[in-house]
Motif scaffolding. Structure first.
Motif, PDB file in Angstrom:
ATOM      1  N   GLU A 292      40.955  53.183  27.828  1.00 45.07           N
ATOM      2  CA  GLU A 292      40.309  53.554  29.092  1.00 45.07           C
ATOM      3  C   GLU A 292      39.163  52.593  29.420  1.00 45.07           C
ATOM      4  OE1 GLU A 292      38.587  57.573  31.206  1.00 45.07           O
ATOM      5  OE2 GLU A 292      38.168  57.290  29.073  1.00 45.07           O
ATOM      6  N   ALA A 293      38.411  52.215  28.395  1.00 43.08           N
ATOM      7  CA  ALA A 293      37.303  51.272  28.606  1.00 43.08           C
ATOM      8  C   ALA A 293      37.833  49.921  29.095  1.00 43.08           C
ATOM      9  CB  ALA A 293      36.506  51.098  27.317  1.00 43.08           C
ATOM     10  N   VAL A 294      38.924  49.444  28.526  1.00 43.03           N
ATOM     11  CA  VAL A 294      39.533  48.179  28.956  1.00 43.03           C
ATOM     12  C   VAL A 294      40.003  48.305  30.400  1.00 43.03           C
ATOM     13  CG1 VAL A 294      41.513  46.627  28.608  1.00 43.03           C
ATOM     14  CG2 VAL A 294      40.169  47.432  26.638  1.00 43.03           C
ATOM     15  N   LEU A 295      40.641  49.410  30.713  1.00 39.04           N
ATOM     16  CA  LEU A 295      41.124  49.638  32.077  1.00 39.04           C
ATOM     17  C   LEU A 295      39.954  49.675  33.070  1.00 39.04           C
ATOM     18  CD1 LEU A 295      43.617  50.190  33.830  1.00 39.04           C
ATOM     19  CD2 LEU A 295      43.330  52.620  33.344  1.00 39.04           C
ATOM     20  N   THR A 296      38.874  50.297  32.679  1.00 41.81           N
ATOM     21  CA  THR A 296      37.691  50.361  33.536  1.00 41.81           C
ATOM     22  C   THR A 296      37.130  48.955  33.773  1.00 41.81           C
ATOM     23  OG1 THR A 296      37.175  52.572  32.733  1.00 41.81           O
ATOM     24  CG2 THR A 296      35.387  51.368  33.778  1.00 41.81           C
ATOM     25  N   GLN A 297      37.104  48.121  32.736  1.00 41.85           N
ATOM     26  CA  GLN A 297      36.613  46.744  32.883  1.00 41.85           C
ATOM     27  C   GLN A 297      37.529  45.927  33.795  1.00 41.85           C
ATOM     28  OE1 GLN A 297      36.290  45.284  28.880  1.00 41.85           O
ATOM     29  NE2 GLN A 297      34.235  46.130  28.579  1.00 41.85           N
ATOM     30  N   LEU A 298      38.824  46.190  33.730  1.00 44.17           N
ATOM     31  CA  LEU A 298      39.782  45.442  34.552  1.00 44.17           C
ATOM     32  C   LEU A 298      39.765  45.865  36.023  1.00 44.17           C
ATOM     33  CD1 LEU A 298      42.910  45.309  32.212  1.00 44.17           C
ATOM     34  CD2 LEU A 298      41.393  43.414  32.834  1.00 44.17           C
TER      35      LEU A 298
END
Length: 178
Positions: free
Chosen positions: A78-84
């Motif tokens: 989720e954190a990676v998706l938020t950064q993307l």
């Protein structure tokens, strides 16, 4: 003063009642033999119960560890998706977010199913135990001339000599370890 006298009288009556032979009562010219049993203690302290409790605890710890690892992986994803989010087109982000949401729901549903399966497995063991326990208690009642068998948790006071829980544990251990 009067309340103190009444209280003392009630305590005296209760103490007399406890010290009187409460386990036998006249029934049409006969006496009744009453025994008590702790069903939870019978299961928890029997070898069968200890074995299945240990299995439940081990599998529960494993499931909790698995769930924690899955949660950590999902949080990281989720954190990676938020950064993307800032670098993706809105349609692409929405598609990835929907895919991620589906994955989270599926993962949680699978973990809930595993938890239910574990609960069902333990319930099946308790049911197996109960069937054998009921047969054993019927034998105990007949062999010992017991007229009434009460659950320990529903009795206010009793003589320890009327508690057949330890005897039942011994008999269950002998029966279920054959």
């Amino acid at each position: 003063m009067r309340a103190g006298v009444v209280r003392a009288f009630c305590i005296a009556v209760l103490c007399w009642g406890i010290s009187a032979p409460a386990q036998q009562f006249p029934v049409h010219g006969a006496t009744s033999k009453i025994a008590v049993l702790d069903r939870n203690e019978l299961f928890n302290l029997s070898e069968f119960g200890k074995h299945h409790i240990a299995i439940l605890e081990r599998k529960s710890k494993e499931l909790n560890a698995e769930s924690a690892a899955l949660d950590a992986a999902l949080e990281q994803e989720e954190a990676v998706l938020t950064q993307l989010r800032a670098s993706l087109a809105p349609e692409e982000f929405q598609a990835r977010a929907t895919e991620f949401d589906t994955k989270v729901k599926q993962t949680r549903a699978e973990q809930i199913q595993k938890s239910r399966a574990l609960t069902d497995e333990f319930s099946a063991a308790r049911n197996e135990f109960s069937v054998t326990m009921n047969q054993l208690l019927e034998e105990l009642i007949n062999q010992n001339g017991i007229d009434v068998l009460l659950s320990k948790d529903s009795v206010i006071a009793y003589s320890n000599s009327r508690d057949i829980t330890d005897l039942a544990i011994e008999m269950m251990n002998a029966r279920l370890t054959k």
